[in-house]
Motif scaffolding. Structure first.
Motif, PDB file in Angstrom:
ATOM      1  N   LYS A 126       0.954  -1.122   0.103  1.00  0.00           N
ATOM      2  CA  LYS A 126       0.071   0.080  -0.097  1.00  0.00           C
ATOM      3  C   LYS A 126       0.911   1.385   0.123  1.00  0.00           C
ATOM      4  O   LYS A 126       2.152   1.039   0.251  1.00  0.00           O
ATOM      5  CB  LYS A 126      -1.049  -0.060   1.063  1.00  0.00           C
ATOM      6  CG  LYS A 126      -1.683  -1.084   1.503  1.00  0.00           C
ATOM      7  CD  LYS A 126      -2.983  -0.967   2.341  1.00  0.00           C
ATOM      8  CE  LYS A 126      -3.623  -2.099   2.503  1.00  0.00           C
ATOM      9  NZ  LYS A 126      -3.136  -3.032   3.624  1.00  0.00           N
ATOM     10  N   ARG A 127       0.131   2.458  -0.409  1.00  0.00           N
ATOM     11  CA  ARG A 127       1.221   3.812  -0.561  1.00  0.00           C
ATOM     12  C   ARG A 127       1.632   4.062   0.855  1.00  0.00           C
ATOM     13  O   ARG A 127       3.042   4.093   0.718  1.00  0.00           O
ATOM     14  CB  ARG A 127       0.155   4.805  -1.150  1.00  0.00           C
ATOM     15  CG  ARG A 127       0.919   5.954  -1.068  1.00  0.00           C
ATOM     16  CD  ARG A 127       0.327   7.104  -1.802  1.00  0.00           C
ATOM     17  NE  ARG A 127       1.518   8.379  -1.639  1.00  0.00           N
ATOM     18  CZ  ARG A 127       1.366   9.242  -2.405  1.00  0.00           C
ATOM     19  NH1 ARG A 127       0.350   9.402  -3.480  1.00  0.00           N
ATOM     20  NH2 ARG A 127       2.394  10.370  -2.228  1.00  0.00           N
ATOM     21  N   ALA A 128       0.911   4.201   1.789  1.00  0.00           N
ATOM     22  CA  ALA A 128       1.551   4.281   3.238  1.00  0.00           C
ATOM     23  C   ALA A 128       2.688   3.438   3.544  1.00  0.00           C
ATOM     24  O   ALA A 128       3.733   3.696   4.167  1.00  0.00           O
ATOM     25  CB  ALA A 128       0.310   4.398   4.179  1.00  0.00           C
TER      26      ALA A 128
ATOM     27  N   MET B 130       4.701   1.894   1.471  1.00  0.00           N
ATOM     28  CA  MET B 130       5.847   2.203   0.665  1.00  0.00           C
ATOM     29  C   MET B 130       6.428   3.393   1.195  1.00  0.00           C
ATOM     30  O   MET B 130       7.741   3.500   1.037  1.00  0.00           O
ATOM     31  CB  MET B 130       5.423   2.265  -0.820  1.00  0.00           C
ATOM     32  CG  MET B 130       5.019   1.182  -1.362  1.00  0.00           C
ATOM     33  SD  MET B 130       6.347  -0.006  -1.541  1.00  0.00           S
ATOM     34  CE  MET B 130       5.652  -1.289  -1.163  1.00  0.00           C
ATOM     35  N   GLU B 131       5.891   4.404   1.604  1.00  0.00           N
ATOM     36  CA  GLU B 131       6.485   5.299   2.185  1.00  0.00           C
ATOM     37  C   GLU B 131       7.194   5.330   3.430  1.00  0.00           C
ATOM     38  O   GLU B 131       8.328   5.666   3.611  1.00  0.00           O
ATOM     39  CB  GLU B 131       5.433   6.705   2.528  1.00  0.00           C
ATOM     40  CG  GLU B 131       4.924   7.319   1.153  1.00  0.00           C
ATOM     41  CD  GLU B 131       3.829   8.269   1.467  1.00  0.00           C
ATOM     42  OE1 GLU B 131       3.746   8.640   2.582  1.00  0.00           O
ATOM     43  OE2 GLU B 131       3.219   8.572   0.411  1.00  0.00           O
TER      44      GLU B 131
END
Lengths: 502, 123
Positions: free
Chosen positions: A152-154, A156-157
């Motif tokens: 998920k994007r979060a 990955m960050e």
């Protein structure tokens, strides 16, 4: 008998391999990892009892005698930490039965978790600095993948920050190990202790000690190197976040305590004011960060940082009581903080959010969960008679006893108060205040009975642990004090490894 | 010889750190790789450089003729290279995945979970 030391390494490794062999069968993997976790805890408990009865154990891998081969050592501190890690592994394995999505399991959640446990146990048991680096990397690579699993994007960050900062720490650690070898000609920790512990601090040794402090400091998330932790921990699935918060930063603290009491003792004593300053700043910054947050997982992540400060305070005060207190604190904070994270996971599962502004009124809906969270939260703040009280009492007492560390004691007490404030805020906002939309909690779909108990039992076990330690602290306290005495007078450690009295 | 190595190690560290403070994650990973290599070369250098003296025991002797090169730093470096290789391979896959999910390689774009959100943020 000392072959017992291999068990906490072989069990997770074998479990990981068995999970990989059962790649296609997810339910089989769950059973295997649960069995592995039970056996790891049993082996760790046997190890702890054996170390208590027979003193420090050591074994030379492959029969290559120290300092040339790789040594595994278990004194009380490392045996206790392996035991705690085993307990956490089991608790999280039960929780993961309900919490882990099929997607994660298909991507190899179970074997990765076992490899993580392997790295953690290896770091606790090794008696060789380069071997410690290898175990750190084992642990890190498993944690990298666990954090990024799902994509998920979060996540990955969070993962990119976590990976980069930890790799910098590893590079510093490696450089420090290399320079130390160039200076001392050995990397066996007991051998280094024999050479450096009493000798005059001079030449490159203080520089090497600082490099180690920075490298482990990043991993333990001490001020000012903590910022990667609250930026990444909250993005992972709850079981993963819990095991990270319980074990990974503590491995950093363990390494700090081990290396600095065993090898760089002269430097540690000389830098006492600076280490105490770092401890105080870690506590304050962590708790202030937590107070500003409105999201439960981020809030708790900042509290991890704040609690690390207390552990560093124990290291900085450097009396038997302070070190024993720090070890006691470590056991307490692992149980209490993990209970909070697991309870937060249940909130997330129930309501789909951990934003305090959207939560409310959960007490009416889930009184048991609210009670578990409250007990763990009060334990973390240090309310008697829960475990946190005795841990903080030991640290504060030893600070007062030493006579000239009143400032750090004041900071520790103030931070306790702020922790209590932050904990009551989170509990009041999530459980006590009226729901944002009136009656919203009544319409929440209840968890199925099986899912609920798989999540509630591990949480309750941890909460019960903090209550038990609080009501009956004597056995653990005596154990921690013995461990601290072993750390400050490592003759038994050195004798167990090298076979000669220092 | 040591001074040449020392300068090279310094350059590797400086370049690596410079690349890591850039905003692009691709450069960050290159910086990490350089930093790792700098650390390996550092171990090699402080482990004493003795050219042309392999640590072999000649036929008929019980121990190698001193001075010999210390094989241990080389074993350490070999291990570190293998670990570094694995970690860097993972990091490359990770930045590809990050680029695909975030749509940018700029670290300043990767702050959605850091804000104290009242718009919901990530929850």
């Amino acid at each position: 008998m000392s072959n017992l030391l291999f068990l906490p390494l072989i069990i997770p490794l074998a479990t990981a391999v068995a999970c990989l062999l059962a790649w296609q069968h997810r339910s089989l993997q769950r059973v295997i990892s649960l069995i592995g976790a039970v056996f790891l805890l049993l082996a760790a408990a046997v190890l702890l009892v054996t170390v208590q009865q027979e003193g420090v154990l050591s074994v030379q891998a492959g029969g290559w005698s120290a300092p040339f081969g790789i040594t595994l050592v278990a004194d009380l501190f490392s045996a206790l930490m392996v035991c705690v890690a085993g307990g956490m592994g089991l608790v999280v394995a039960i929780y993961a039965l309900a919490d882990t999505e099929a997607e994660y399991e298909r991507l190899g959640y179970h074997p990765l978790m076992q490899v993580l446990m392997l790295g953690v146990c290896g770091s606790f048991l090794t008696g060789d600095l380069f071997n410690l680096y290898v175990w750190f990397e084992t642990m890190l690579i498993a944690s990298f993948v666990l954090l990024a699993l799902g994509g998920k994007r979060a996540q990955m960050e969070g993962a990119i920050k976590y990976v980069v900062l930890n790799l910098i720490a590893s590079a510093l650690f490696l450089a420090a190990v290399g320079i130390l070898y160039g200076v001392a000609g050995t990397l066996n920790m007991a051998d280094l202790a024999r050479m450096l512990r009493e000798s005059e601090s001079s030449g490159p040794i203080p520089v090497i000690a600082i490099l180690f402090f920075i490298a482990f400091g990043i991993k333990a998330a001490v001020f000012p190197l903590f910022f990667w932790l609250p930026a990444s921990y909250h993005t992972a699935p709850m079981a993963v976040t819990t095991i990270f918060s319980a074990l990974l930063t503590k491995v950093g603290v363990y390494a700090l305590i081990r290396i600095f009491t065993l090898i760089f003792f002269v430097e540690l004593a000389a830098w006492q004011p600076y280490i105490l300053a770092i401890a105080g700043l870690t506590m304050v910054i962590g708790v202030l960060g937590a107070v500003a947050q409105d999201e439960m997982r981020r809030l708790l992540s900042f509290h991890i940082v704040s609690q690390i400060g207390y552990l560093i305070m124990g290291l900085g005060l450097l009396t038997p009581l302070a070190l024993g207190g720090a070890i006691f604190f470590m056991v307490h904070v692992i149980a209490a903080k993990s209970a909070l994270f697991l309870a937060t996971g249940m909130v997330l599962r129930l309501t789909g959010t951990t934003e305090l502004k959207k939560l409310g009124g959960l007490y009416r809906h889930q009184p048991l969960l609210a009670g578990l969270f409250l007990v763990a939260a009060l334990a973390l703040a240090g309310i008697p008679p829960l475990s946190g009280f005795w841990a903080k009492l030991a640290l504060v007492w030893s600070g007062l006893e030493s006579g000239n560390h009143y400032l750090i004691v004041a900071v520790a007490l103030l931070v306790s108060l702020l922790t209590l404030f932050s904990m009551t805020k989170i509990w009041a906002a999530a459980f006590w205040k009226e729901a944002v939309v009136k009656g919203a909690t009544d319409t929440l779909p209840p968890l199925s009975r099986r899912v609920f108990w798989k999540m509630a039992v591990p949480t309750a076990l941890l909460t019960a642990t903090t209550v038990l330690i609080g009501l009956w602290p004597e056995p653990l306290y005596a154990l921690c004090m013995d461990a601290a005495r072993q750390l400050l007078l490592p003759n038994a450690y050195i004798f167990a490894v090298l076979g000669v009295q220092p | 010889m040591e001074s040449v190595f020392a300068v090279v190690v310094g350059i590797l560290y400086a370049t690596g750190l410079y690349l890591m403070v850039r905003r692009s994650i691709v450069k960050t990973i290159f910086g990490l790789a350089l930093l790792g290599n700098g650390a390996n070369l550092l171990i090699f250098t402080v482990g004493r450089l003795s050219a042309g003296r392999p640590p072999y025991v000649p036929i008929g002797a019980l121990e190698p003729l001193p001075p010999v090169a210390d094989p241990l730093p080389q074993a350490l470096i070999l291990t570190a290279i293998v670990i570094g290789f694995g970690v860097q391979a993972f990091a490359l896959v990770l930045i590809k995945q990050v680029f695909q999910t975030v749509g940018s390689d700029d670290v300043d774009e990767m702050t959605t979970t850091d804000r104290i959100a009242d718009d919901g943020g990530q929850g």
